[in-house]
Every structure is written in C-alpha cells, then in structure tokens.
Design an enzyme around this catalytic site. Structure first.
Site, PDB file in Angstrom:
ATOM      1  N   CYS A  94       8.561   3.709   5.391  1.00 31.41           N
ATOM      2  CA  CYS A  94       8.888   2.423   4.752  1.00 31.41           C
ATOM      3  C   CYS A  94      10.262   2.380   4.090  1.00 31.41           C
ATOM      4  O   CYS A  94      11.104   1.577   4.481  1.00 31.41           O
ATOM      5  CB  CYS A  94       7.808   2.066   3.747  1.00 31.41           C
ATOM      6  SG  CYS A  94       6.193   1.986   4.538  1.00 31.41           S
TER       7      CYS A  94
ATOM      8  N   LEU B 294       0.826  -1.209   0.000  1.00 27.84           N
ATOM      9  CA  LEU B 294       0.000   0.000   0.000  1.00 27.84           C
ATOM     10  C   LEU B 294       0.856   1.253   0.000  1.00 27.84           C
ATOM     11  O   LEU B 294       1.828   1.338   0.734  1.00 27.84           O
ATOM     12  CB  LEU B 294      -0.878   0.047   1.262  1.00 27.84           C
ATOM     13  CG  LEU B 294      -1.644  -1.210   1.624  1.00 27.84           C
ATOM     14  CD1 LEU B 294      -2.341  -1.011   2.968  1.00 27.84           C
ATOM     15  CD2 LEU B 294      -2.651  -1.529   0.542  1.00 27.84           C
TER      16      LEU B 294
ATOM     17  N   LYS C 134       5.368  13.093   1.695  1.00 29.84           N
ATOM     18  CA  LYS C 134       4.812  13.181   0.341  1.00 29.84           C
ATOM     19  C   LYS C 134       3.399  13.746   0.496  1.00 29.84           C
ATOM     20  O   LYS C 134       2.907  13.837   1.626  1.00 29.84           O
ATOM     21  CB  LYS C 134       4.812  11.815  -0.355  1.00 29.84           C
ATOM     22  CG  LYS C 134       3.885  10.796   0.276  1.00 29.84           C
ATOM     23  CD  LYS C 134       3.827   9.551  -0.582  1.00 29.84           C
ATOM     24  CE  LYS C 134       2.722   8.629  -0.104  1.00 29.84           C
ATOM     25  NZ  LYS C 134       2.631   7.426  -0.887  1.00 29.84           N
TER      26      LYS C 134
ATOM     27  N   ASN D  17      10.569  -2.717  -2.111  1.00 29.07           N
ATOM     28  CA  ASN D  17      10.830  -1.376  -1.564  1.00 29.07           C
ATOM     29  C   ASN D  17      12.267  -0.932  -1.825  1.00 29.07           C
ATOM     30  O   ASN D  17      12.522   0.221  -2.159  1.00 29.07           O
ATOM     31  CB  ASN D  17      10.533  -1.340  -0.058  1.00 29.07           C
ATOM     32  CG  ASN D  17       9.060  -1.027   0.212  1.00 29.07           C
ATOM     33  OD1 ASN D  17       8.283  -0.864  -0.712  1.00 29.07           O
ATOM     34  ND2 ASN D  17       8.694  -0.951   1.477  1.00 29.07           N
TER      35      ASN D  17
ATOM     36  N   ARG E  30       7.120  11.140   9.121  1.00 24.62           N
ATOM     37  CA  ARG E  30       8.266  10.311   9.527  1.00 24.62           C
ATOM     38  C   ARG E  30       9.340  10.318   8.430  1.00 24.62           C
ATOM     39  O   ARG E  30       9.036  10.128   7.267  1.00 24.62           O
ATOM     40  CB  ARG E  30       7.805   8.867   9.800  1.00 24.62           C
ATOM     41  CG  ARG E  30       7.100   8.752  11.136  1.00 24.62           C
ATOM     42  CD  ARG E  30       6.565   7.360  11.341  1.00 24.62           C
ATOM     43  NE  ARG E  30       5.402   7.104  10.508  1.00 24.62           N
ATOM     44  CZ  ARG E  30       4.747   5.950  10.479  1.00 24.62           C
ATOM     45  NH1 ARG E  30       5.153   4.937  11.219  1.00 24.62           N
ATOM     46  NH2 ARG E  30       3.686   5.793   9.718  1.00 24.62           N
TER      47      ARG E  30
HETATM   48  C1  UGA Z   1       5.990   2.631  -0.188  1.00 18.81           C
HETATM   49  C2  UGA Z   1       5.749   1.721  -1.386  1.00 18.81           C
HETATM   50  O1  UGA Z   1       5.525   2.499  -2.555  1.00 18.81           O
HETATM   51  C3  UGA Z   1       4.549   0.813  -1.142  1.00 18.81           C
HETATM   52  O2  UGA Z   1       4.392  -0.087  -2.227  1.00 18.81           O
HETATM   53  C4  UGA Z   1       4.803   0.018   0.152  1.00 18.81           C
HETATM   54  O3  UGA Z   1       3.702  -0.797   0.476  1.00 18.81           O
HETATM   55  C5  UGA Z   1       5.018   0.996   1.285  1.00 18.81           C
HETATM   56  O4  UGA Z   1       6.144   1.835   0.991  1.00 18.81           O
HETATM   57  C6  UGA Z   1       5.261   0.162   2.526  1.00 18.81           C
HETATM   58  O5  UGA Z   1       6.288  -0.497   2.609  1.00 18.81           O
HETATM   59  O6  UGA Z   1       4.351   0.063   3.359  1.00 18.81           O
HETATM   60  P1  UGA Z   1       4.936   4.920   0.685  1.00 18.81           P
HETATM   61  O7  UGA Z   1       5.997   4.904   1.753  1.00 18.81           O
HETATM   62  O8  UGA Z   1       3.545   5.224   1.065  1.00 18.81           O
HETATM   63  O9  UGA Z   1       4.884   3.505  -0.069  1.00 18.81           O
HETATM   64  O10 UGA Z   1       5.391   6.027  -0.334  1.00 18.81           O
HETATM   65  P2  UGA Z   1       5.841   6.136  -1.872  1.00 18.81           P
HETATM   66  O11 UGA Z   1       4.735   6.679  -2.663  1.00 18.81           O
HETATM   67  O12 UGA Z   1       6.470   4.902  -2.324  1.00 18.81           O
HETATM   68  O13 UGA Z   1       6.941   7.291  -1.737  1.00 18.81           O
HETATM   69  C7  UGA Z   1       8.077   7.114  -0.895  1.00 18.81           C
HETATM   70  C8  UGA Z   1       8.966   8.324  -0.975  1.00 18.81           C
HETATM   71  O14 UGA Z   1       9.638   8.369  -2.228  1.00 18.81           O
HETATM   72  C9  UGA Z   1       8.276   9.678  -0.826  1.00 18.81           C
HETATM   73  O15 UGA Z   1       9.033  10.502   0.026  1.00 18.81           O
HETATM   74  C10 UGA Z   1       8.255  10.237  -2.233  1.00 18.81           C
HETATM   75  O16 UGA Z   1       8.264  11.646  -2.260  1.00 18.81           O
HETATM   76  C11 UGA Z   1       9.544   9.666  -2.794  1.00 18.81           C
HETATM   77  N1  UGA Z   1       9.543   9.524  -4.267  1.00 18.81           N
HETATM   78  C12 UGA Z   1       8.684   8.693  -4.883  1.00 18.81           C
HETATM   79  C13 UGA Z   1      10.470  10.246  -4.996  1.00 18.81           C
HETATM   80  O17 UGA Z   1      11.292  11.005  -4.430  1.00 18.81           O
HETATM   81  N2  UGA Z   1      10.497  10.100  -6.357  1.00 18.81           N
HETATM   82  C14 UGA Z   1       9.644   9.284  -7.008  1.00 18.81           C
HETATM   83  O18 UGA Z   1       9.722   9.191  -8.245  1.00 18.81           O
HETATM   84  C15 UGA Z   1       8.709   8.553  -6.257  1.00 18.81           C
END
Ligand code: UGA
Length: 441
Positions: A266, A159, A326, A214, A333
C-alpha cells in the site's frame, strides 16, 4: 435490522476481509473471483493468504449461510443490488495505478446488469475513477439499448494487514463518497452495525481521502527515519525523541517508529500513485516526494552503517531475521528485507534467513539465500544478525543462547525492537536505527 444482498468482486485480501465483515453484520454476501483455484480454496474455508483469525470466521459465516463464493460473476450480479469492486490496482511501470482490472469489472457489470445497481469501489483508485466507472457501465448499457440507472459509491478501506479482521469489524471511521440519497441509504444500512462515525463526501473526496491518509502515514514514518539519520550523528536517540514528540496529542505516538522503511502493497504504491496524479495535474508535492525518497534510501543508509561497524560483507555469513514487510502477515511485497538481501548478495555475503511466514515467497526471488526452519538454525555460525521484521517470535528468542551460536556478536536491529542495553549486557555489539553512534544507550 434489514439485510443487504452484497456481491464483492475480487477475493484478495481486501475483498475477502470485507466480505467476512459484511457477513458478520448479517448481510448476505456473495464473493466472486475469476480465479477458480482461489474460489475452490475459499469454498473449503481455506484462505489463500495468511491473516490471523480470518480462516475461523470464514468457516463460521460460510456455515451460517451469510457468505458464499463463486466464479460466476453473472449470478452474483443478478442476485445482488450492491456490487463492491475489490480487485487489485497494481502500479503501472510509470507509477500510476493500473486500473485495468477495475475497468474490466465495470465493463462486465455494464454487460450483465439487469436492473438498478449500486456499484461501490473498495479498491484504492485515483481521483476521477468513479466517473470512469460510471461512463464505462453507461456505455455498455447503451450498447444493449438499456438505460437502468446506476449509482457509483467510493468506500475506501483502511485495513491494516495483520489486523484486517479487527479493523474491518471495528473501523475508526467509514468514508462514503456518494451522490444520491438512494445510495446513501443503502450504504448506511450496510454499515449500521459497524458502530463507527460515517463521513459522507463526494466520490472524488472519498477517493482522495484514501490516498491522503496513506501518504500522510508514510510521511510520518519517513520524517522520523530522516530524523534518525541526524540523531545518529548527534549522539541522540530517536526512540526517546519520538517518545517525547508523541506525548504531544497534536502529534500522537503512532507511526513514529524509526526503522528500515515502510513496505507492503500500500504505502509505496499509493504514494507513487499520488505523486503521479499530482504530476498529471502539473502540481509538485515536494513533501511527499521527499518522504518517498527517504524511504527509497533508508535501507542503503542502514547498510552503510552496518558496513562501518563490521567491515566488508564479502564472505561473511549474515543472518536475516524477518522477511515480511511487517509482522503478522505473509506479505513480502516491497519489504525492506528484499533490498537488504539484494545488497548483501551484491557484496558477496552468505545469507541465511528465517521468517515465520514469508520464506516461501522470498525463496522464489532469491533462491541463493539459505532458508532455515528455525531461527536458531539460521543463526548458527553467523558473523552478523540483521533484524528486519519485528515478529514476536524473533523478539522473544533466547538471546543469550543465540549469543552462544553466533561467531561474531554483531546485532543490527532494523526496527529498534530489541532492548539495546539488555543486548549490550549480553555482549552483543548492538546497533539500532538513529541511536547515536557515540551514544551508549
Ligand atoms: C496501510 C494502512 O495502515 C492502512 O490503513 C491501509 O488500509 C492499508 O495500508 C491499505 O492501503 O490497504 P498496511 O500496509 O497493512 O496498512 O501496513 P501498516 O501497518 O500501515 O505498515 C506499513 C509499513 O510501515 C510497514 O512496513 C511497517 O513496518 C512500517 N511502519 C509502520 C514503520 O516503519 N513505522 C511505523 O511507525 C509504522
């Protein structure tokens, strides 16, 4: 369709969302937590965290009778044959996943179970945890002179915060690590309505898949962030570079957005846990280590770029737009914004901040920052703006009006989320991530 009676232990972000999804698929779900305040909120259909669309569903499925909340673990265990463990696995000081909550729940299950159970881990846990859980439960049963069988399953979640409900209801894949036909059948029934491909694996493989996914996504982000540093020097534009890369279907366009680094509960935690697991096995993972290092230093790299542009921070009024890791979440966190605040305060800047959801959390850590109720208030008299989270509300600001409010036109976009030429046309000195210093994009 037959329904399954499911107990979900842990009503955090993952547990609550998972419970709602199962309830939506017409299973009977009891969600359990030892935190009475949380349970009392959930029993009033109040979510203890922010997630778009979830509260409405919570009310709907509580109303339909498919979903209930309790702090009575024994009752939940007695009523259900399938028990999900969805408690937290925070980082220990050495970086490994702290399994004490998971182990405590396993112990309680062993102490309370009265017949065969399927015990499923939803929490992100290192390889081998399924075996540990089984050993703990069997041990507790032995102490009670009982020998009911128990099947362990690993069913990791994928998720995304902010899109959790959608992801839970429409998973791209369901990974089920299990080792008996009975458990496989129960899990297949549980996910019948998900209409997603199911990958059956061993328990250990499923545990590894979660970390690997991840870690790979985190590596993708760090790769482009590293490349952004080179783009800046060579007068190239990372946005165009990643656009060109992403058009190759073998690479794909997702998770190629350069910025101030990944945060959240995560990626940082899971990459560290995987590195720790590798260390325990005396294996080095240099690529993942580098991805983690790039992420650690990305904010400092950007702050240096900012200083090169506007000079010393001392005495300057800097407005930080966005605090959460985000958009569409209240989660701060490991948010890069925290590192930015830290560095600004250390360098004696006066920091104003605005975030649609994250201010309460950050206030507790940094009471010295001035938090404003609207972005425009936060921007009044600013010497520089740093955009740290690309909330729609922030991107949609009237940037021409903002220009009239600020004292100096420095605009540092830590997410490459604004249109550089539009901002420059408005008279801003716009600096993004990896957009060539000598380039005039
Ligand atoms: C992430 C994974 O995407 C999920 O599939 C997983 O289930 C989850 O961790 C978990 O382990 O529970 P999440 O932490 O909600 O989900 O956030 P993401 O949307 O993956 O973004 C993570 C970070 O990466 C954010 O700070 C976002 O700004 C950054 N990001 C994302 C970037 O800097 N560039 C990108 O192109 C994409």
């Amino acid at each position: 369709m037959t329904h399954v009676d499911v107990a979900v232990i842990g009503t955090g972000y993952v547990g609550t969302t998972t419970s709602i999804a199962f309830a939506a698929w017409d299973h009977k779900v009891i969600a359990i937590d030892s935190d009475r305040e949380k349970i009392s909120k959930l029993n009033r259909s109040v979510l203890p965290f922010y997630e778009e669309g979830l509260e409405k569903r919570l009310e709907q499925y509580r109303g339909s009778g498919n979903l209930s909340f309790t702090d009575d673990l024994k009752q939940g265990i007695a009523r259900c044959d399938v028990l999900f463990i969805a408690v937290g696995t925070p980082s220990s000081p050495d970086g490994s996943a702290d399994l004490s909550y998971v182990e405590m729940v396993a112990r309680q299950i062993g102490q309370m179970m009265d017949r065969y159970k399927v015990v499923v881990t939803k929490s992100t846990v290192p390889v081998g945890t399924g075996d540990k859980i089984k050993a703990i439960i069997t041990d507790e049963l032995k102490k009670r002179n009982l020998s009911f069988s128990v099947d362990i399953v690993s069913n990791p979640e994928f998720l995304r915060e902010g899109r959790a409900l959608y992801d839970a209801l429409h998973p791209e894949r369901v990974v089920i690590g299990c080792e008996t036909e009975t458990a496989k059948k129960v899990m297949a029934t549980l996910y019948e309505r998900a209409q997603a491909p199911i990958l059956y694996t061993t328990i250990r493989d499923a545990e590894m898949i979660k970390y690997a996914a991840n870690a790979f996504l985190a590596t993708k982000i760090s790769f482009v962030n590293e490349l952004a540093r080179l783009c800046e020097k060579t007068g190239t534009n990372i946005m165009k570079v990643t656009e060109g890369m992403g058009m190759d279907s073998r690479i794909g366009p997702q998770f190629l957005r350069a910025g101030i680094g990944y945060g959240g509960s995560c990626f940082p935690k899971d990459t560290t846990a995987l590195l720790n697991l590798a260390r325990e096995q005396k294996i080095v993972l240099p690529i993942l280590q580098a991805a983690s290092d790039v992420n650690q230093t990305q904010v400092t790299w950007f702050m240096k770029r900012i200083q090169r542009t506007m000079g010393s921070f001392s005495g300057k009024r800097i407005t930080l737009l966005g605090l959460t890791f985000k958009p569409e979440t209240d989660d701060t966190r490991e948010a890069p914004s925290l590192k930015i605040i830290e560095q600004l305060l250390q360098n004696k800047a006066v920091v104003n901040a605005y975030d649609p959801q994250g201010m309460e959390h950050v206030k507790k850590i940094y009471p010295q920052v001035v938090y404003k109720l609207t972005p425009y208030e936060a921007l009044k008299g600013a010497d520089a703006i740093i955009l740290a989270t690309e909330w729609r509300e922030i991107l949609d600001l009237d940037w021409s009006k903002v220009k009239g409010l600020v004292t100096q036109p420095y605009l540092f976009d830590g997410r490459n989320a604004l249109d550089p030429s539009a901002m420059r046309d408005l008279g801003y000195c716009y600096v993004g991530i990896g957009i060539g210093e000598r380039g005039d994009y």
